[in-house]
Design a protein around this motif. Sequence first.
Motif, short mmCIF file in Angstrom:
data_model
loop_
_atom_site.label_atom_id
_atom_site.label_comp_id
_atom_site.label_asym_id
_atom_site.label_seq_id
_atom_site.Cartn_x
_atom_site.Cartn_y
_atom_site.Cartn_z
N ALA A 262 0.82 -1.21 0.00
CA ALA A 262 0.00 0.00 0.00
C ALA A 262 0.86 1.26 0.00
CB ALA A 262 -0.93 0.00 1.21
N THR A 263 1.91 1.31 0.82
CA THR A 263 2.73 2.51 0.86
C THR A 263 3.61 2.62 -0.38
OG1 THR A 263 4.37 1.37 2.24
CG2 THR A 263 2.69 2.69 3.37
N GLY A 264 4.00 1.48 -0.96
CA GLY A 264 4.73 1.53 -2.22
C GLY A 264 3.89 2.16 -3.32
N ARG A 265 2.61 1.82 -3.34
CA ARG A 265 1.70 2.43 -4.31
C ARG A 265 1.62 3.93 -4.11
NH1 ARG A 265 -2.76 0.03 -2.75
NH2 ARG A 265 -2.17 -1.89 -3.82
N GLN A 266 1.64 4.36 -2.84
CA GLN A 266 1.60 5.79 -2.55
C GLN A 266 2.85 6.48 -3.07
OE1 GLN A 266 0.92 6.23 1.71
NE2 GLN A 266 -0.61 4.59 1.64
N LEU A 267 4.02 5.88 -2.86
CA LEU A 267 5.26 6.49 -3.33
C LEU A 267 5.26 6.68 -4.85
CD1 LEU A 267 7.96 4.63 -1.21
CD2 LEU A 267 7.48 7.09 -1.18
N ALA A 268 4.64 5.75 -5.56
CA ALA A 268 4.64 5.79 -7.02
C ALA A 268 3.56 6.68 -7.61
CB ALA A 268 4.50 4.37 -7.57
N SER A 269 2.66 7.18 -6.77
CA SER A 269 1.53 7.95 -7.31
C SER A 269 1.24 9.24 -6.55
CB SER A 269 0.27 7.08 -7.31
OG SER A 269 -0.07 6.68 -5.99
N GLU A 270 2.07 9.58 -5.57
CA GLU A 270 1.82 10.77 -4.74
C GLU A 270 1.70 12.03 -5.59
OE1 GLU A 270 1.66 13.04 -1.00
OE2 GLU A 270 1.17 11.01 -1.65
N PRO A 271 0.63 12.81 -5.42
CA PRO A 271 0.51 14.07 -6.17
C PRO A 271 1.36 15.17 -5.55
CG PRO A 271 -1.38 13.80 -4.73
CD PRO A 271 -0.56 12.54 -4.59
N ASP A 272 1.56 16.22 -6.29
CA ASP A 272 2.29 17.38 -5.80
C ASP A 272 1.36 18.21 -4.92
OD1 ASP A 272 3.44 19.99 -5.52
OD2 ASP A 272 4.70 19.60 -7.26
N ARG A 273 1.69 18.30 -3.61
CA ARG A 273 0.86 19.04 -2.66
C ARG A 273 1.64 20.19 -2.03
NH1 ARG A 273 -2.52 15.19 1.22
NH2 ARG A 273 -3.91 17.00 1.12
N VAL A 274 2.66 20.65 -2.75
CA VAL A 274 3.52 21.70 -2.22
C VAL A 274 2.73 22.99 -2.00
CG1 VAL A 274 5.54 23.14 -2.69
CG2 VAL A 274 5.61 20.69 -3.18
N ALA A 275 1.86 23.35 -2.93
CA ALA A 275 1.10 24.59 -2.78
C ALA A 275 0.22 24.55 -1.54
CB ALA A 275 0.25 24.84 -4.03
N GLU A 276 -0.38 23.38 -1.25
CA GLU A 276 -1.20 23.25 -0.05
C GLU A 276 -0.36 23.45 1.21
OE1 GLU A 276 -4.04 19.80 0.02
OE2 GLU A 276 -3.01 19.35 -1.87
N LEU A 277 0.83 22.86 1.22
CA LEU A 277 1.70 22.97 2.38
C LEU A 277 2.19 24.42 2.54
CD1 LEU A 277 3.18 21.56 4.70
CD2 LEU A 277 5.01 20.99 3.09
N ALA A 278 2.51 25.07 1.42
CA ALA A 278 3.01 26.44 1.48
C ALA A 278 1.96 27.39 2.04
CB ALA A 278 3.44 26.89 0.09
N ALA A 279 0.69 27.03 1.91
CA ALA A 279 -0.38 27.90 2.40
C ALA A 279 -0.52 27.87 3.91
CB ALA A 279 -1.70 27.51 1.74
N LEU A 280 0.13 26.92 4.57
CA LEU A 280 0.04 26.82 6.04
C LEU A 280 1.06 27.75 6.69
CD1 LEU A 280 -0.17 22.95 6.54
CD2 LEU A 280 -2.06 24.58 6.39
N ALA A 281 0.71 28.25 7.85
CA ALA A 281 1.65 29.08 8.61
C ALA A 281 2.50 28.18 9.51
CB ALA A 281 0.89 30.11 9.43
N LEU A 282 3.25 27.27 8.89
CA LEU A 282 4.06 26.31 9.64
C LEU A 282 5.48 26.35 9.10
CD1 LEU A 282 3.96 23.92 11.75
CD2 LEU A 282 3.75 22.40 9.76
N PRO A 283 6.49 26.57 9.95
CA PRO A 283 7.87 26.56 9.47
C PRO A 283 8.25 25.18 8.92
CG PRO A 283 7.72 27.55 11.66
CD PRO A 283 6.39 26.90 11.38
N VAL A 284 8.89 25.19 7.75
CA VAL A 284 9.27 23.95 7.08
C VAL A 284 10.77 23.96 6.80
CG1 VAL A 284 8.93 22.46 5.05
CG2 VAL A 284 6.99 23.74 6.01
N HIS A 285 11.37 22.80 6.96
CA HIS A 285 12.80 22.58 6.72
C HIS A 285 12.92 21.46 5.70
CE1 HIS A 285 16.90 21.28 8.71
NE2 HIS A 285 17.08 21.85 7.54
#
Length: 282
Positions: free
Chosen positions: A204-227
């Motif tokens: 199941a997680t292998g399938r996720q790795l091979a099909s994960e969508p780009d969610r960078v814009a969603e993450l960038a919209a949060l007020a959370l420091p990212v490294h």
Amino acid sequence: MSRPHTFTPPPCAHAHQLRTARGDFAVLDAPARTAPRGTALLLPGYTGSKEDFIALLEPLSAAGYRIVSVDGRGQYESEGTDRQDQYAQAELARDVLAQAAALDAAGEGTVHLVGHSLGGQIARAAVLLDASPFRSLTLMSSGPAQVAEAQQLKVKMLSDALATLSMAEVWEAMRALDPPEDATTDGEALRRRWLRHRPAQLIATGRQLASEPDRVAELAALALPVHVLSGERDDTWPVPLLDEMARRLGAHRTRIAGAEHSPNTDRPEQTAAALVSFWESL
């Protein structure tokens, strides 16, 4: 596969079951050895386990942080089922929120979340569900979307093998393909870990790795420091792709010299120093 140099935790840490609202999870728990500065929850990658972070426990706890590395559902010493739907990314993300709640009983949002590779994508999914428990997010060698095409093919081959062979048979096949320099790694400990993973979790997680969508814009919209932290070479997500992801996120960026996909095991002292530097900058 992440290859920790030892499966024996340092004296500063102890193994136990973390009780949460979504069940118990096996953890290595290293209390802060100086005045407490915070708590960090560390999520391992695909085929990995909490032991992948063993070399980080001592330097991070010495810096004043409680460090808890965890086996996710169906990984190594955490219980799981044989139902692939139980390992949907949203389910694993809710597990992370439950783990964070167990570590931050006061609900003050003080947990630093760190995810390596697959763990980074699960961590991202968790903060997108609810960022309030977290002080920061570190994506360690974890990219914006699906893994590189060559890695997608490897994941598919592994999933196909797991559908027809036993875990022991798949292990022997993988070891036969290992380069000679990996023969000195603690093969028996790695084998024990592999045999305790749930095949359904890996598929199941292998399938996720091979099909994960780009969610960078969603993450960038949060007020959370990212490294965004990585080695200087990576064949799972190319380093320039990680550089671009960091730019899109407005994230703190660290490249660990001499490290590849697992800076936590390749260069643990430098990786620990980079984590502490980021957390203290907040």
